[in-house]
Design a protein around this motif. Structure first.
Motif, PDB file in Angstrom:
ATOM      1  N   PHE A  69      74.091  52.824  46.597  1.00  0.00           N
ATOM      2  CA  PHE A  69      72.726  53.291  46.830  1.00  0.00           C
ATOM      3  C   PHE A  69      71.820  52.141  47.256  1.00  0.00           C
ATOM      4  O   PHE A  69      72.109  50.974  46.997  1.00  0.00           O
ATOM      5  N   ALA A  70      70.703  52.507  47.886  1.00  0.00           N
ATOM      6  CA  ALA A  70      69.664  51.545  48.247  1.00  0.00           C
ATOM      7  C   ALA A  70      68.307  52.222  48.137  1.00  0.00           C
ATOM      8  O   ALA A  70      68.203  53.455  48.216  1.00  0.00           O
ATOM      9  N   VAL A  71      67.272  51.427  47.930  1.00  0.00           N
ATOM     10  CA  VAL A  71      65.914  51.972  47.948  1.00  0.00           C
ATOM     11  C   VAL A  71      65.621  52.500  49.346  1.00  0.00           C
ATOM     12  O   VAL A  71      65.956  51.847  50.343  1.00  0.00           O
ATOM     13  N   ALA A  72      65.038  53.660  49.430  1.00  0.00           N
ATOM     14  CA  ALA A  72      64.736  54.251  50.733  1.00  0.00           C
ATOM     15  C   ALA A  72      63.866  53.302  51.556  1.00  0.00           C
ATOM     16  O   ALA A  72      62.925  52.707  51.025  1.00  0.00           O
ATOM     17  N   PRO A  73      64.179  53.141  52.831  1.00  0.00           N
ATOM     18  CA  PRO A  73      63.382  52.241  53.669  1.00  0.00           C
ATOM     19  C   PRO A  73      62.024  52.829  53.999  1.00  0.00           C
ATOM     20  O   PRO A  73      61.789  54.028  53.805  1.00  0.00           O
ATOM     21  N   VAL A  74      61.117  51.983  54.451  1.00  0.00           N
ATOM     22  CA  VAL A  74      59.855  52.444  55.022  1.00  0.00           C
ATOM     23  C   VAL A  74      59.949  52.286  56.530  1.00  0.00           C
ATOM     24  O   VAL A  74      60.711  51.470  57.028  1.00  0.00           O
ATOM     25  N   SER A  75      59.191  53.075  57.250  1.00  0.00           N
ATOM     26  CA  SER A  75      59.218  52.997  58.709  1.00  0.00           C
ATOM     27  C   SER A  75      57.903  53.516  59.265  1.00  0.00           C
ATOM     28  O   SER A  75      57.173  54.257  58.582  1.00  0.00           O
ATOM     29  N   ARG A  76      57.617  53.138  60.477  1.00  0.00           N
ATOM     30  CA  ARG A  76      56.391  53.622  61.104  1.00  0.00           C
ATOM     31  C   ARG A  76      56.434  55.143  61.275  1.00  0.00           C
ATOM     32  O   ARG A  76      55.437  55.831  61.019  1.00  0.00           O
ATOM     33  N   HIS A  77      57.598  55.659  61.672  1.00  0.00           N
ATOM     34  CA  HIS A  77      57.716  57.103  61.849  1.00  0.00           C
ATOM     35  C   HIS A  77      57.458  57.828  60.535  1.00  0.00           C
ATOM     36  O   HIS A  77      56.725  58.826  60.484  1.00  0.00           O
ATOM     37  N   HIS A 168      54.524  52.778  50.650  1.00  0.00           N
ATOM     38  CA  HIS A 168      54.031  52.216  51.905  1.00  0.00           C
ATOM     39  C   HIS A 168      52.743  51.424  51.672  1.00  0.00           C
ATOM     40  O   HIS A 168      52.568  50.327  52.202  1.00  0.00           O
ATOM     41  N   HIS A 169      51.837  51.995  50.879  1.00  0.00           N
ATOM     42  CA  HIS A 169      50.570  51.304  50.606  1.00  0.00           C
ATOM     43  C   HIS A 169      50.815  49.972  49.909  1.00  0.00           C
ATOM     44  O   HIS A 169      50.202  48.962  50.256  1.00  0.00           O
ATOM     45  N   ARG A 170      51.704  49.964  48.931  1.00  0.00           N
ATOM     46  CA  ARG A 170      51.976  48.731  48.202  1.00  0.00           C
ATOM     47  C   ARG A 170      52.591  47.690  49.125  1.00  0.00           C
ATOM     48  O   ARG A 170      52.225  46.511  49.103  1.00  0.00           O
ATOM     49  N   TYR A 234      48.337  49.156  58.734  1.00  0.00           N
ATOM     50  CA  TYR A 234      49.624  48.941  59.407  1.00  0.00           C
ATOM     51  C   TYR A 234      49.411  48.226  60.743  1.00  0.00           C
ATOM     52  O   TYR A 234      50.106  47.263  61.065  1.00  0.00           O
ATOM     53  N   ALA A 235      48.434  48.681  61.513  1.00  0.00           N
ATOM     54  CA  ALA A 235      48.209  48.130  62.844  1.00  0.00           C
ATOM     55  C   ALA A 235      47.870  46.649  62.805  1.00  0.00           C
ATOM     56  O   ALA A 235      48.191  45.895  63.724  1.00  0.00           O
ATOM     57  N   HIS A 236      47.207  46.212  61.724  1.00  0.00           N
ATOM     58  CA  HIS A 236      46.783  44.823  61.631  1.00  0.00           C
ATOM     59  C   HIS A 236      47.730  43.955  60.816  1.00  0.00           C
ATOM     60  O   HIS A 236      47.531  42.744  60.727  1.00  0.00           O
ATOM     61  N   SER A 237      48.745  44.548  60.214  1.00  0.00           N
ATOM     62  CA  SER A 237      49.704  43.769  59.426  1.00  0.00           C
ATOM     63  C   SER A 237      50.832  43.309  60.329  1.00  0.00           C
ATOM     64  O   SER A 237      51.871  43.939  60.427  1.00  0.00           O
ATOM     65  N   GLU A 238      50.585  42.218  61.048  1.00  0.00           N
ATOM     66  CA  GLU A 238      51.568  41.664  61.977  1.00  0.00           C
ATOM     67  C   GLU A 238      51.989  42.707  63.001  1.00  0.00           C
ATOM     68  O   GLU A 238      53.138  42.761  63.414  1.00  0.00           O
ATOM     69  N   ASP A 239      51.049  43.588  63.383  1.00  0.00           N
ATOM     70  CA  ASP A 239      51.373  44.693  64.271  1.00  0.00           C
ATOM     71  C   ASP A 239      52.525  45.513  63.735  1.00  0.00           C
ATOM     72  O   ASP A 239      53.353  46.030  64.486  1.00  0.00           O
ATOM     73  N   GLY A 240      52.573  45.625  62.399  1.00  0.00           N
ATOM     74  CA  GLY A 240      53.627  46.427  61.787  1.00  0.00           C
ATOM     75  C   GLY A 240      54.942  45.700  61.651  1.00  0.00           C
ATOM     76  O   GLY A 240      55.943  46.292  61.285  1.00  0.00           O
ATOM     77  N   ALA A 241      54.976  44.388  61.899  1.00  0.00           N
ATOM     78  CA  ALA A 241      56.236  43.659  61.873  1.00  0.00           C
ATOM     79  C   ALA A 241      56.871  43.679  60.499  1.00  0.00           C
ATOM     80  O   ALA A 241      58.091  43.721  60.361  1.00  0.00           O
ATOM     81  N   ALA A 242      56.048  43.646  59.445  1.00  0.00           N
ATOM     82  CA  ALA A 242      56.609  43.649  58.092  1.00  0.00           C
ATOM     83  C   ALA A 242      57.396  44.920  57.837  1.00  0.00           C
ATOM     84  O   ALA A 242      58.482  44.904  57.268  1.00  0.00           O
ATOM     85  N   VAL A 243      56.830  46.048  58.265  1.00  0.00           N
ATOM     86  CA  VAL A 243      57.517  47.316  58.069  1.00  0.00           C
ATOM     87  C   VAL A 243      58.778  47.374  58.918  1.00  0.00           C
ATOM     88  O   VAL A 243      59.838  47.798  58.482  1.00  0.00           O
ATOM     89  N   ARG A 244      58.706  46.913  60.171  1.00  0.00           N
ATOM     90  CA  ARG A 244      59.873  46.952  61.038  1.00  0.00           C
ATOM     91  C   ARG A 244      60.984  46.074  60.507  1.00  0.00           C
ATOM     92  O   ARG A 244      62.155  46.384  60.641  1.00  0.00           O
ATOM     93  N   VAL A 246      61.747  45.583  57.413  1.00  0.00           N
ATOM     94  CA  VAL A 246      62.443  46.318  56.371  1.00  0.00           C
ATOM     95  C   VAL A 246      63.322  47.392  56.984  1.00  0.00           C
ATOM     96  O   VAL A 246      64.425  47.655  56.529  1.00  0.00           O
ATOM     97  N   GLU A 247      62.847  48.037  58.057  1.00  0.00           N
ATOM     98  CA  GLU A 247      63.665  49.038  58.720  1.00  0.00           C
ATOM     99  C   GLU A 247      64.988  48.434  59.173  1.00  0.00           C
ATOM    100  O   GLU A 247      66.043  49.035  59.045  1.00  0.00           O
TER     101      GLU A 247
END
Length: 250
Positions: A69-77, A168-170, A234-244, A246-247
């Protein structure tokens, strides 16, 4: 986090893992190996497996072929989908509360706002204790806003969406801080400004006042703006790079 727990080891495992996933102590994409989990939580194989299966059904955990198992990922979608879902579910609940709410609802909302006002935001104090406190009081405030609504199904959907958005917020809330710690200054001010606006008290105060004034039109507009702040951060956090990032590791 709702903390009504049963007395079984499986319930204990479920609530402990759920708490740490929602707080991102177990970050998106993290591997959930039973051996490590046993050491961390001092629980047996069976309770952990059953808890992980339950969390998988809630889409907080994913089963990885041949890897457990793994923690569910976050994504822009996923984030965009959750924001749309929250808009569809929470706005009608707010409007119903404004229409139906009485003195008890008003008092609960004012109390929740006061408690939120006493919290420091992540921009002022990024410690885990402060972030957890703000997160708890923020959720309580939004629950109070819709506290006079009666649709049990919409409220259930709203709770599910809220839990997923909390991860996602955290994660997004920590991204500007991590960026600064890494010494990358470009765009940091914009990221922090977006975070402060999203977490700031002023917008929550305006929401409360519109609700108490029974100004449904203004309350709806403010709630729609408030929900949209997630995408601004999201838009200002490295243009979403942090979320990507993790994806890619999920």
């Amino acid at each position: 986090m709702r903390n009504e727990r049963g007395g079984t080891k499986t319930e204990e495992a479920y609530w402990l893992l759920r708490r740490d996933i929602l707080s991102t102590r177990l970050p998106p994409g993290a591997s959930l190996k039973l051996g490590s989990l046993r050491e961390t939580y001092a629980l047996g194989w069976t309770p952990l497996r059953e808890a992980l299966s339950r969390l998988e059904a809630e889409r907080l955990v994913t089963a990885v072929s041949n890897r457990g198992f793994a923690v569910a990922p976050v994504s822009r979608h996923e984030l965009e989908d959750l924001v749309r879902a929250r808009m569809v579910v929470e706005v009608p609940l707010l409007l119903e509360s404004i229409e139906r709410g009485g003195n008890a609802w008003e008092e609960a909302l004012v109390t929740a706002h006061y408690r939120l006002s006493r919290c420091k935001t992540a921009g002022d104090d990024p410690s885990e204790t402060a972030v957890n406190d703000w997160d708890e009081k923020h959720e309580a405030f939004h629950s109070a806003l819709i506290g006079a609504a009666t649709s049990s199904w919409l409220l259930r959907f709203r709770n599910t969406i809220s839990d997923q958005l909390r991860r996602h917020h955290r994660f997004l809330g920590l991204a500007p801080t991590l960026r600064a710690a890494a010494g990358r200054i470009d765009g940091h001010e914009a990221a922090m400004a977006a975070l402060r606006e999203a977490m700031g008290l002023a917008h929550h105060t305006a929401l409360m006042e519109a609700a108490l004034d029974r100004d449904a039109e203004r309350a709806q507009k403010l709630m729609e703006e408030h929900i949209g702040y997630t995408m601004d951060v999201y838009a200002h956090s490295e243009d979403g790079a942090a979320v990507r990032a993790v994806e890619l590791t999920a």
